[in-house]
Design an enzyme around this catalytic site. Structure first.
Site, short mmCIF file in Angstrom:
data_model
loop_
_atom_site.label_atom_id
_atom_site.label_comp_id
_atom_site.label_asym_id
_atom_site.label_seq_id
_atom_site.Cartn_x
_atom_site.Cartn_y
_atom_site.Cartn_z
N TYR A 1 9.29 -13.01 12.35
CA TYR A 1 10.29 -13.01 11.28
C TYR A 1 11.39 -14.03 11.54
O TYR A 1 11.74 -14.84 10.66
CB TYR A 1 10.91 -11.62 11.09
CG TYR A 1 12.18 -11.71 10.28
CD1 TYR A 1 12.11 -11.88 8.90
CD2 TYR A 1 13.42 -11.74 10.89
CE1 TYR A 1 13.26 -12.05 8.15
CE2 TYR A 1 14.58 -11.90 10.14
CZ TYR A 1 14.50 -12.06 8.77
OH TYR A 1 15.63 -12.24 8.03
N GLU B 1 20.66 -14.25 12.06
CA GLU B 1 19.39 -13.53 11.98
C GLU B 1 19.26 -12.52 13.11
O GLU B 1 18.75 -11.41 12.92
CB GLU B 1 18.21 -14.50 11.97
CG GLU B 1 18.07 -15.29 10.68
CD GLU B 1 17.89 -14.41 9.46
OE1 GLU B 1 17.38 -13.28 9.61
OE2 GLU B 1 18.27 -14.84 8.36
N CYS C 1 7.90 -5.58 -13.19
CA CYS C 1 7.76 -4.76 -11.99
C CYS C 1 6.62 -3.75 -12.13
O CYS C 1 6.62 -2.90 -13.02
CB CYS C 1 9.06 -4.03 -11.70
SG CYS C 1 9.00 -2.92 -10.29
N ASP D 1 11.40 -9.53 5.69
CA ASP D 1 12.23 -8.49 6.28
C ASP D 1 12.06 -7.22 5.45
O ASP D 1 11.28 -7.17 4.49
CB ASP D 1 13.70 -8.93 6.41
CG ASP D 1 14.46 -8.81 5.09
OD1 ASP D 1 13.82 -8.79 4.01
OD2 ASP D 1 15.69 -8.74 5.14
#
Length: 305
Positions: free
Chosen positions: A132, A49, A221, A150
Site C-alpha cells: 500500500y 502515509e 452504486c 486503503d
C-alpha cells in the site's frame, strides 16, 4: 438481490463512467491537507502515509507538521537515534510505525542519496514499506499509475462496484484485480482517481454513516441499486483498548518518552497495578525495539541518552 447479482448488474457500467464524477467531486471538495500541497514533496507524502495508517487526520496534523519542521529530509531523521522518532511520534499509537519510518529514512539516505526513490520497486525494497505505502507514495508524490487500496478505497469499491456494504477483513486478490481494472489509463488521472476515491471513502462513503445523498456516483452504486443490503460477512467489532496490554504499553512508553534521562524501574512499576501484565508489556516494548534496558536496570528509548 444478492451481492453477486448486484455485481453483474453493474458490469455494463464502464469504469470511465465512475472516473469523471468522482474526480470532479474531489476537485471541489478535497480537504486542504499539508501532504497534498506541492511543497510537501515525496518525503512529506511518505511521512503522512506512515502516520495516517489507522489514525485519523485530526490527530496526525500537529504531529506531522512538527515532524517535518524537525526533519524536513530523510537524512535529517536518519541522523537521529531511533528513540527520537519514537519520542516525536507522541500519542499517535502503533509506535512501531515510527521505528519503521526511521529505518526507511536511513535506507533512503544510504541507498538513494537522501531522495525518496521514484521507482515503485525501489520503494517496495525500503524497510517498513509495504504494497500500500509504495503505491501511495508513487501515486501521490510522483503521479504514477498504481492501484492504491486503503480501507476507504476498498469500501468505496465494495459498495459502488461489488454491491456489498463492506469489503472483506483482509485485502483479497479479487479486490486488487478490481482496483487495477478501475484505474484510468493516463497516469496523472490515475493518481487523481486514487486520491479522489480515498477522499470519497473518508468523507461520504464512511463505514458508519454513508451520506449517499451527497455522493457523486450514487446513481451508479451497485449497493444502492441492490437496496443497500446489510453486511452478510463476519461481525465487525471495534478494537478494545481499556485494560489491554496495548494500553499498558502506551502508558509505559509515555513515561519513557517524557523523560530526559533513563528511567528507574521503580518509576515504571507505578504506571500499572498488575505486575504480570506490566512486565509483559515492558518486555514487549523491549522486544519490539521501542525501549532498551540498560545494564543498571534502567530503561530508555532506543539509542537516546
Amino acid at each position: 438481490m444478492t451481492a453477486t447479482t448486484a455485481t453483474t448488474a453493474t458490469s455494463t457500467t464502464p469504469p470511465t463512467a465512475l472516473h469523471t464524477p468522482v474526480i470532479d467531486w474531489f476537485d471541489k471538495h478535497a480537504r486542504d491537507l499539508p501532504w497534498r500541497r506541492p511543497e510537501a514533496g515525496a518525503w512529506g507524502v511518505m511521512v503522512s502515509e506512515f502516520m495516517l495508517q489507522q489514525t485519523p487526520v485530526s490527530r496526525v496534523l500537529p504531529v506531522y507538521e512538527e515532524w517535518l519542521r524537525r526533519w524536513p529530509r530523510p537524512a535529517d531523521l536518519a541522523a537521529e537515534p531511533p528513540g527520537e522518532a519514537v519520542r516525536a511520534w507522541g500519542r499517535l499509537g502503533y509506535p512501531r510505525r515510527a521505528l519503521r519510518l526511521h529505518n526507511a529514512a536511513a535506507a533512503i539516505a544510504e541507498r538513494h542519496g537522501g531522495e525518496v526513490p521514484t521507482d515503485h520497486h525501489q520503494l517496495l525494497a525500503l524497510p517498513g514499506i509495504g504494497e500500500y505505502t509504495a503505491a501511495a507514495v508513487a501515486s501521490f508524490a510522483y503521479g504514477q499509475r498504481h492501484a492504491v487500496l486503503d480501507t476507504n478505497v476498498r469500501r468505496v469499491f465494495a459498495r459502488a462496484v461489488s454491491g456489498t456494504e463492506f469489503p472483506p477483513n483482509a485485502t483479497t486478490a479479487a479486490e486488487r484485480k478490481l482496483a487495477r481494472m478501475l484505474l484510468p489509463e493516463e497516469p496523472a488521472t490515475a493518481a487523481r482517481w486514487a486520491a479522489a476515491t480515498m477522499e470519497l471513502g473518508a468523507l461520504l462513503c464512511t463505514a458508519r454513516g454513508p451520506e449517499c445523498a451527497q455522493c457523486p456516483i450514487a446513481e451508479l452504486c451497485a449497493w444502492r441499486r441492490a437496496g443497500s443490503p446489510a453486511h452478510q460477512g463476519p461481525v465487525r467489532r471495534g478494537q478494545t483498548y481499556a485494560g489491554t496490554d496495548r494500553q499498558v504499553r502506551g502508558m509505559l512508553l509515555a513515561v519513557l518518552r517524557e523523560a530526559a534521562a533513563p528511567v528507574e524501574r521503580a518509576v515504571l512499576d507505578r504506571v500499572w497495578h498488575d505486575p504480570e501484565q506490566r512486565n509483559r508489556a515492558l518486555n514487549g516494548l523491549v522486544g519490539d525495539g521501542l525501549a532498551e534496558r540498560l545494564p543498571d536496570g534502567r530503561y530508555r528509548l532506543p539509542g537516546t541518552g
